[in-house]
Design an enzyme around this catalytic site. Structure first.
Site, short mmCIF file in Angstrom:
data_model
loop_
_atom_site.label_atom_id
_atom_site.label_comp_id
_atom_site.label_asym_id
_atom_site.label_seq_id
_atom_site.Cartn_x
_atom_site.Cartn_y
_atom_site.Cartn_z
N LYS A 65 144.79 -79.33 -32.19
CA LYS A 65 145.65 -78.22 -32.99
C LYS A 65 145.85 -76.76 -32.26
O LYS A 65 146.77 -76.11 -32.44
CB LYS A 65 145.31 -77.87 -34.29
CG LYS A 65 145.80 -79.35 -35.40
CD LYS A 65 145.24 -78.79 -36.84
CE LYS A 65 145.47 -80.02 -37.78
NZ LYS A 65 145.09 -79.69 -39.00
N GLY A 128 138.09 -75.96 -37.16
CA GLY A 128 139.41 -75.75 -36.98
C GLY A 128 139.92 -75.63 -38.26
O GLY A 128 141.06 -75.01 -38.72
P1 ATR Z 1 137.33 -79.23 -38.04
O1 ATR Z 1 138.41 -78.97 -36.73
O2 ATR Z 1 137.77 -80.68 -38.64
O3 ATR Z 1 137.17 -78.33 -38.72
P2 ATR Z 1 134.94 -78.91 -36.18
O4 ATR Z 1 135.83 -77.80 -35.64
O5 ATR Z 1 134.30 -79.68 -35.58
O6 ATR Z 1 136.00 -79.67 -36.86
O7 ATR Z 1 134.32 -78.47 -37.49
C1 ATR Z 1 133.43 -79.08 -38.25
C2 ATR Z 1 132.72 -78.14 -39.34
O8 ATR Z 1 132.03 -79.26 -40.18
C3 ATR Z 1 131.67 -77.13 -38.93
O9 ATR Z 1 131.67 -76.09 -39.60
C4 ATR Z 1 130.27 -78.08 -38.86
O10 ATR Z 1 129.34 -77.27 -38.93
P3 ATR Z 1 128.52 -76.35 -37.70
O11 ATR Z 1 129.46 -75.31 -37.21
O12 ATR Z 1 127.26 -76.25 -38.18
O13 ATR Z 1 128.60 -77.70 -36.56
C5 ATR Z 1 130.55 -78.74 -40.14
N1 ATR Z 1 129.55 -79.80 -40.04
C6 ATR Z 1 129.82 -80.79 -39.53
N2 ATR Z 1 128.83 -81.83 -39.83
C7 ATR Z 1 127.88 -81.18 -40.90
C8 ATR Z 1 126.81 -81.12 -41.49
N3 ATR Z 1 126.02 -82.55 -41.31
N4 ATR Z 1 126.24 -80.35 -42.36
C9 ATR Z 1 127.10 -79.20 -42.51
N5 ATR Z 1 128.01 -78.74 -41.89
C10 ATR Z 1 128.67 -79.88 -41.12
#
Ligand code: ATR
Length: 264
Positions: A65, A128
């Site tokens: 995106k 994102g």
């Molecule tokens: P997207 O584009 O789908 O938002 P992303 O940019 O990779 O994907 O963001 C993923 C989000 O999920 C982030 O806020 C991430 O937290 P971190 O910044 O701490 O990595 C969160 N996330 C992913 N796995 C997680 C988990 N097991 N517990 C809490 N937050 C999680």
């Protein structure tokens, strides 16, 4: 036949072709809407090829995106505000980017009578998905917007990347909220939910941007933790698709029966 596509990686489980085909049926049209698997290295070329071959509109999904916004010739306000695009439209030989995610979420809130105005809102996650909804939420005159993320130092980065007229605050232990929106991928991965349960009050509503046929992990966790109602993001998916369809075809589809047609 008008040509459309959704591009992402992974892409095989995307419901967009089915949703758009249902919209087209309603309009009395037949469209060709394909799934395109892309990679970081080929994304720009894949987009060019699609539009050079008479493609009209494209949806963009994870993880492209931000790239879609950057490579477009022109950008609508909806994508400028979050520097990210989920919709591309070729017109007068130029590719213009839009982002319908934020308004798609608000349209689903309206369908479910979920209020934003004067409400205390918590957005969980700083990736994102959070970026694309924060500005539109702020435009609906909430009482306050807070953000909570596992990795605290990612919060200033996202806040630098969006334009809002409302201050977005950082969550602090002990706070509770009227509306809690999960933008993290926690429902999709095999890992325990670590967020504090005391974010919920008796009449809190929770909304998970992810969706599945059964209740999502975040929906179940919200209910267990005291939320009054917990929604998932299927409605948002349908509403953002309807807004893209309208941009491309100048026709506003009726979204009422789509969930049922999808078998949900
Ligand atoms: P997207 O584009 O789908 O938002 P992303 O940019 O990779 O994907 O963001 C993923 C989000 O999920 C982030 O806020 C991430 O937290 P971190 O910044 O701490 O990595 C969160 N996330 C992913 N796995 C997680 C988990 N097991 N517990 C809490 N937050 C999680």
């Amino acid at each position: 036949m008008k040509k459309f596509a959704v591009i992402g990686n992974p892409i095989e489980h995307s419901l967009s072709p089915t949703i758009h085909t249902l919209f087209a049926q309603e309009q009395g049209e037949v469209i060709d809407y394909k799934k395109l698997l892309s990679t970081k290295n080929t994304f720009q070329e894949d987009i060019k090829l699609f539009f050079d071959n008479e493609g009209i509109g494209m949806n963009v999904t994870i993880p492209f995106k931000d790239n879609a916004y950057l490579i477009s010739d022109e950008n609508d306000k909806s994508s400028i505000l979050c520097k990210s695009a989920n919709t591309l439209f070729k017109k007068d030989n130029k590719i213009k980017s839009y982002n319908t995610d934020g308004d798609g979420l608000l349209n689903d809130f309206d369908k479910n009578s979920i209020d934003v105005e004067n409400k205390k809102i918590l957005v969980i996650g700083a990736g994102g998905a959070a970026k694309s909804i924060l500005t539109t939420l702020c435009n609906r005159k909430p009482n306050s917007v807070h953000i909570l993320n596992r990795t605290k130092n990612k919060i200033p980065i996202i806040l630098d990347n969006i334009k809002t007229n409302t201050t977005i605050n950082i969550y602090e232990e002990g706070m509770n909220f009227d509306l809690i929106i999960n933008t993290t991928s926690i429902s999709m991965i095999n890992s325990e939910i670590i967020f504090p349960k005391n974010i919920f009050m008796n009449d809190s509503i929770s909304y998970d941007l992810f969706y599945s046929k059964q209740k999502t992990k975040f929906q179940l966790w919200s209910e267990e933790s005291g939320a009054k109602e917990a929604y998932n993001g299927l409605g948002m998916l349908i509403e953002q698709a309807a807004l893209s369809y309208e941009i491309w075809n100048n026709y506003k589809p009726d979204t009422t029966h789509i969930k049922k047609s999808l078998g949900f």
